[in-house]
Design a protein around this motif. Structure first.
Motif, PDB file in Angstrom:
ATOM      1  N   HIS A  63       0.825  -1.209   0.000  1.00 16.85           N
ATOM      2  CA  HIS A  63       0.000   0.000   0.000  1.00 16.85           C
ATOM      3  C   HIS A  63       0.863   1.264   0.000  1.00 16.85           C
ATOM      4  CE1 HIS A  63      -3.451   2.582   0.966  1.00 16.85           C
ATOM      5  NE2 HIS A  63      -2.696   3.133   1.903  1.00 16.85           N
ATOM      6  N   PHE A  64       1.954   1.246   0.769  1.00 14.64           N
ATOM      7  CA  PHE A  64       2.809   2.425   0.898  1.00 14.64           C
ATOM      8  C   PHE A  64       4.032   2.398  -0.018  1.00 14.64           C
ATOM      9  CE2 PHE A  64       0.574   2.498   5.019  1.00 14.64           C
ATOM     10  CZ  PHE A  64       0.031   3.767   4.931  1.00 14.64           C
ATOM     11  N   GLY A  65       4.226   1.290  -0.730  1.00 12.37           N
ATOM     12  CA  GLY A  65       5.392   1.201  -1.605  1.00 12.37           C
ATOM     13  C   GLY A  65       6.691   1.130  -0.823  1.00 12.37           C
ATOM     14  N   ILE A  66       6.652   0.443   0.323  1.00  9.43           N
ATOM     15  CA  ILE A  66       7.841   0.296   1.158  1.00  9.43           C
ATOM     16  C   ILE A  66       8.173  -1.183   1.282  1.00  9.43           C
ATOM     17  CG2 ILE A  66       7.426   2.430   2.455  1.00  9.43           C
ATOM     18  CD1 ILE A  66       6.232   0.739   4.721  1.00  9.43           C
ATOM     19  N   THR A  67       9.336  -1.476   1.851  1.00 12.34           N
ATOM     20  CA  THR A  67       9.722  -2.867   2.022  1.00 12.34           C
ATOM     21  C   THR A  67       8.892  -3.510   3.131  1.00 12.34           C
ATOM     22  OG1 THR A  67      11.426  -2.391   3.679  1.00 12.34           O
ATOM     23  CG2 THR A  67      12.109  -2.356   1.343  1.00 12.34           C
ATOM     24  N   LYS A  68       8.823  -4.816   3.081  1.00 11.17           N
ATOM     25  CA  LYS A  68       8.102  -5.549   4.130  1.00 11.17           C
ATOM     26  C   LYS A  68       8.789  -5.324   5.481  1.00 11.17           C
ATOM     27  CE  LYS A  68       6.184 -10.041   5.239  1.00 11.17           C
ATOM     28  NZ  LYS A  68       6.049 -11.433   4.882  1.00 11.17           N
ATOM     29  N   SER A  69      10.108  -5.211   5.449  1.00 12.18           N
ATOM     30  CA  SER A  69      10.865  -4.958   6.674  1.00 12.18           C
ATOM     31  C   SER A  69      10.485  -3.612   7.296  1.00 12.18           C
ATOM     32  CB  SER A  69      12.366  -4.993   6.374  1.00 12.18           C
ATOM     33  OG  SER A  69      13.103  -4.623   7.507  1.00 12.18           O
ATOM     34  N   ALA A  70      10.387  -2.575   6.471  1.00 10.83           N
ATOM     35  CA  ALA A  70      10.005  -1.245   6.973  1.00 10.83           C
ATOM     36  C   ALA A  70       8.586  -1.276   7.537  1.00 10.83           C
ATOM     37  CB  ALA A  70      10.126  -0.206   5.860  1.00 10.83           C
ATOM     38  N   ALA A  71       7.687  -1.963   6.842  1.00 14.57           N
ATOM     39  CA  ALA A  71       6.308  -2.085   7.328  1.00 14.57           C
ATOM     40  C   ALA A  71       6.293  -2.849   8.653  1.00 14.57           C
ATOM     41  CB  ALA A  71       5.432  -2.782   6.291  1.00 14.57           C
ATOM     42  N   SER A  72       7.061  -3.915   8.748  1.00 15.74           N
ATOM     43  CA  SER A  72       7.121  -4.713   9.978  1.00 15.74           C
ATOM     44  C   SER A  72       7.621  -3.882  11.151  1.00 15.74           C
ATOM     45  CB  SER A  72       8.040  -5.919   9.790  1.00 15.74           C
ATOM     46  OG  SER A  72       7.480  -6.826   8.888  1.00 15.74           O
ATOM     47  N   GLN A  73       8.622  -3.029  10.891  1.00 16.22           N
ATOM     48  CA  GLN A  73       9.151  -2.170  11.956  1.00 16.22           C
ATOM     49  C   GLN A  73       8.090  -1.194  12.457  1.00 16.22           C
ATOM     50  OE1 GLN A  73      12.817  -0.323  10.667  1.00 16.22           O
ATOM     51  NE2 GLN A  73      13.667  -2.294  10.034  1.00 16.22           N
ATOM     52  N   MET A  74       7.361  -0.578  11.530  1.00 16.88           N
ATOM     53  CA  MET A  74       6.320   0.366  11.924  1.00 16.88           C
ATOM     54  C   MET A  74       5.202  -0.358  12.678  1.00 16.88           C
ATOM     55  SD  MET A  74       4.942   3.349  12.151  1.00 16.88           S
ATOM     56  CE  MET A  74       5.793   4.473  11.049  1.00 16.88           C
ATOM     57  N   ILE A  75       4.831  -1.528  12.195  1.00 21.77           N
ATOM     58  CA  ILE A  75       3.768  -2.296  12.838  1.00 21.77           C
ATOM     59  C   ILE A  75       4.180  -2.734  14.240  1.00 21.77           C
ATOM     60  CG2 ILE A  75       2.566  -4.533  12.692  1.00 21.77           C
ATOM     61  CD1 ILE A  75       2.488  -3.852   9.557  1.00 21.77           C
ATOM     62  N   ALA A  76       5.440  -3.163  14.402  1.00 25.44           N
ATOM     63  CA  ALA A  76       5.934  -3.552  15.725  1.00 25.44           C
ATOM     64  C   ALA A  76       5.880  -2.364  16.688  1.00 25.44           C
ATOM     65  CB  ALA A  76       7.353  -4.101  15.616  1.00 25.44           C
ATOM     66  N   LYS A  77       6.252  -1.198  16.197  1.00 28.85           N
ATOM     67  CA  LYS A  77       6.215   0.019  17.011  1.00 28.85           C
ATOM     68  C   LYS A  77       4.783   0.345  17.436  1.00 28.85           C
ATOM     69  CE  LYS A  77       7.516   4.899  16.657  1.00 28.85           C
ATOM     70  NZ  LYS A  77       8.103   5.919  15.757  1.00 28.85           N
ATOM     71  N   LEU A  78       3.844   0.273  16.485  1.00 32.21           N
ATOM     72  CA  LEU A  78       2.447   0.575  16.794  1.00 32.21           C
ATOM     73  C   LEU A  78       1.824  -0.472  17.707  1.00 32.21           C
ATOM     74  CD1 LEU A  78       1.308   1.862  13.292  1.00 32.21           C
ATOM     75  CD2 LEU A  78       1.624   3.230  15.372  1.00 32.21           C
ATOM     76  N   GLU A  79       2.221  -1.722  17.524  1.00 30.28           N
ATOM     77  CA  GLU A  79       1.727  -2.786  18.402  1.00 30.28           C
ATOM     78  C   GLU A  79       2.229  -2.569  19.823  1.00 30.28           C
ATOM     79  OE1 GLU A  79       1.379  -7.633  18.373  1.00 30.28           O
ATOM     80  OE2 GLU A  79       3.208  -6.742  17.568  1.00 30.28           O
ATOM     81  N   LYS A  80       3.498  -2.233  19.957  1.00 28.34           N
ATOM     82  CA  LYS A  80       4.100  -1.988  21.282  1.00 28.34           C
ATOM     83  C   LYS A  80       3.426  -0.809  21.991  1.00 28.34           C
ATOM     84  CE  LYS A  80       8.534  -1.165  23.502  1.00 28.34           C
ATOM     85  NZ  LYS A  80       9.978  -0.953  23.316  1.00 28.34           N
ATOM     86  N   ARG A  81       3.013   0.194  21.203  1.00 25.99           N
ATOM     87  CA  ARG A  81       2.360   1.373  21.779  1.00 25.99           C
ATOM     88  C   ARG A  81       0.865   1.141  22.035  1.00 25.99           C
ATOM     89  NH1 ARG A  81       3.444   6.697  18.786  1.00 25.99           N
ATOM     90  NH2 ARG A  81       2.456   7.481  20.670  1.00 25.99           N
ATOM     91  N   GLY A  82       0.343  -0.019  21.623  1.00 25.95           N
ATOM     92  CA  GLY A  82      -1.043  -0.364  21.925  1.00 25.95           C
ATOM     93  C   GLY A  82      -2.066   0.078  20.898  1.00 25.95           C
ATOM     94  N   PHE A  83      -1.630   0.421  19.682  1.00 26.68           N
ATOM     95  CA  PHE A  83      -2.556   0.876  18.651  1.00 26.68           C
ATOM     96  C   PHE A  83      -3.137  -0.259  17.820  1.00 26.68           C
ATOM     97  CE2 PHE A  83       0.012   4.714  19.340  1.00 26.68           C
ATOM     98  CZ  PHE A  83      -1.000   5.635  19.563  1.00 26.68           C
ATOM     99  N   LEU A  84      -2.455  -1.383  17.776  1.00 23.26           N
ATOM    100  CA  LEU A  84      -2.957  -2.479  16.954  1.00 23.26           C
ATOM    101  C   LEU A  84      -2.611  -3.829  17.552  1.00 23.26           C
ATOM    102  CD1 LEU A  84      -0.442  -3.805  15.057  1.00 23.26           C
ATOM    103  CD2 LEU A  84      -0.632  -1.566  14.042  1.00 23.26           C
ATOM    104  N   ILE A  85      -3.297  -4.830  17.023  1.00 27.13           N
ATOM    105  CA  ILE A  85      -3.089  -6.222  17.410  1.00 27.13           C
ATOM    106  C   ILE A  85      -2.642  -6.969  16.168  1.00 27.13           C
ATOM    107  CG2 ILE A  85      -4.209  -8.343  18.204  1.00 27.13           C
ATOM    108  CD1 ILE A  85      -6.248  -6.477  19.650  1.00 27.13           C
ATOM    109  N   LYS A  86      -1.625  -7.795  16.333  1.00 28.37           N
ATOM    110  CA  LYS A  86      -1.119  -8.622  15.242  1.00 28.37           C
ATOM    111  C   LYS A  86      -1.364 -10.075  15.645  1.00 28.37           C
ATOM    112  CE  LYS A  86       3.392  -9.139  14.705  1.00 28.37           C
ATOM    113  NZ  LYS A  86       4.803  -8.906  14.350  1.00 28.37           N
ATOM    114  N   LYS A  87      -2.122 -10.783  14.800  1.00 26.85           N
ATOM    115  CA  LYS A  87      -2.413 -12.182  15.101  1.00 26.85           C
ATOM    116  C   LYS A  87      -2.122 -13.033  13.869  1.00 26.85           C
ATOM    117  CE  LYS A  87      -7.224 -11.635  13.929  1.00 26.85           C
ATOM    118  NZ  LYS A  87      -8.554 -11.433  14.317  1.00 26.85           N
ATOM    119  N   PRO A  88      -1.785 -14.299  14.053  1.00 24.37           N
ATOM    120  CA  PRO A  88      -1.515 -15.167  12.901  1.00 24.37           C
ATOM    121  C   PRO A  88      -2.733 -15.240  11.978  1.00 24.37           C
ATOM    122  CG  PRO A  88      -0.837 -16.237  14.936  1.00 24.37           C
ATOM    123  CD  PRO A  88      -1.603 -15.002  15.327  1.00 24.37           C
ATOM    124  N   ALA A  89      -2.477 -15.205  10.681  1.00 21.93           N
ATOM    125  CA  ALA A  89      -3.553 -15.297   9.698  1.00 21.93           C
ATOM    126  C   ALA A  89      -4.091 -16.717   9.656  1.00 21.93           C
ATOM    127  CB  ALA A  89      -3.041 -14.885   8.318  1.00 21.93           C
TER     128      ALA A  89
END
Length: 158
Positions: A63-89
């Motif tokens: 969606h953002f035209g970024i690497t999966k690694s960059a997206a994973s880093q942002m998602i980990a940060k947001l998950e740690k801050r309590g904005f989202l939940i990541k669960k196995p598909a």
């Protein structure tokens, strides 16, 4: 009188100026509550997840035209801050599905409020142009994006 080449160079310089302004906007904090702030970049990630419940990390990257690694880093940060939940598909043991928490939805709505007026103003301003000019702009931006994507691809291979 400007030549076609001069006009193209001038347009590219203007695009660079706009990208620098956009980068400054991306760094601006958005208040979620009195004690919680998110960057615009974080808010855009939150927005993409809120708009597509159970989106994957790969889909966020695409969606953002970024690497999966960059997206994973942002998602980990947001998950740690309590904005989202990541669960196995359910469909894959390698993918994760993302969804917003209550705090994530607060950030989603704060971002809509913060940028909603600007977006509406932009749409209103661009609506004054004929559809043919908007279509031309769209094609030009796709072309520029394609050249940038090729440059990034070449860079990542070296």
């Amino acid at each position: 009188m400007e030549t076609k080449k001069d006009l193209i160079a001038s347009t590219i310089r203007e695009l660079l100026r706009i990208t620098h302004l956009y980068a400054r906007i991306e760094a601006m904090p958005i208040p979620v509550s009195e004690e919680v702030m998110v960057s615009t970049r974080e808010a855009h990630t939150i927005q993409s997840i809120g708009e597509r419940e159970n989106i994957s990390v790969t889909q966020v990257a695409d969606h953002f035209g970024i690497t999966k690694s960059a997206a994973s880093q942002m998602i980990a940060k947001l998950e740690k801050r309590g904005f989202l939940i990541k669960k196995p598909a359910a469909h894959s043991n390698k993918e994760f599905e993302l969804s917003l928490t209550e705090l994530g939805w607060c950030a989603f709505h704060a971002h809509e409020h913060f940028h909603g007026k600007d977006f509406a103003k932009l749409v209103d301003s661009l609506s004054a142009f004929p559809i043919s000019q908007i279509a031309t702009l769209s094609v030009l931006l796709e072309t520029l994006g394609g050249v940038m994507q090729q440059r990034l691809s070449r860079h990542s291979k070296s």
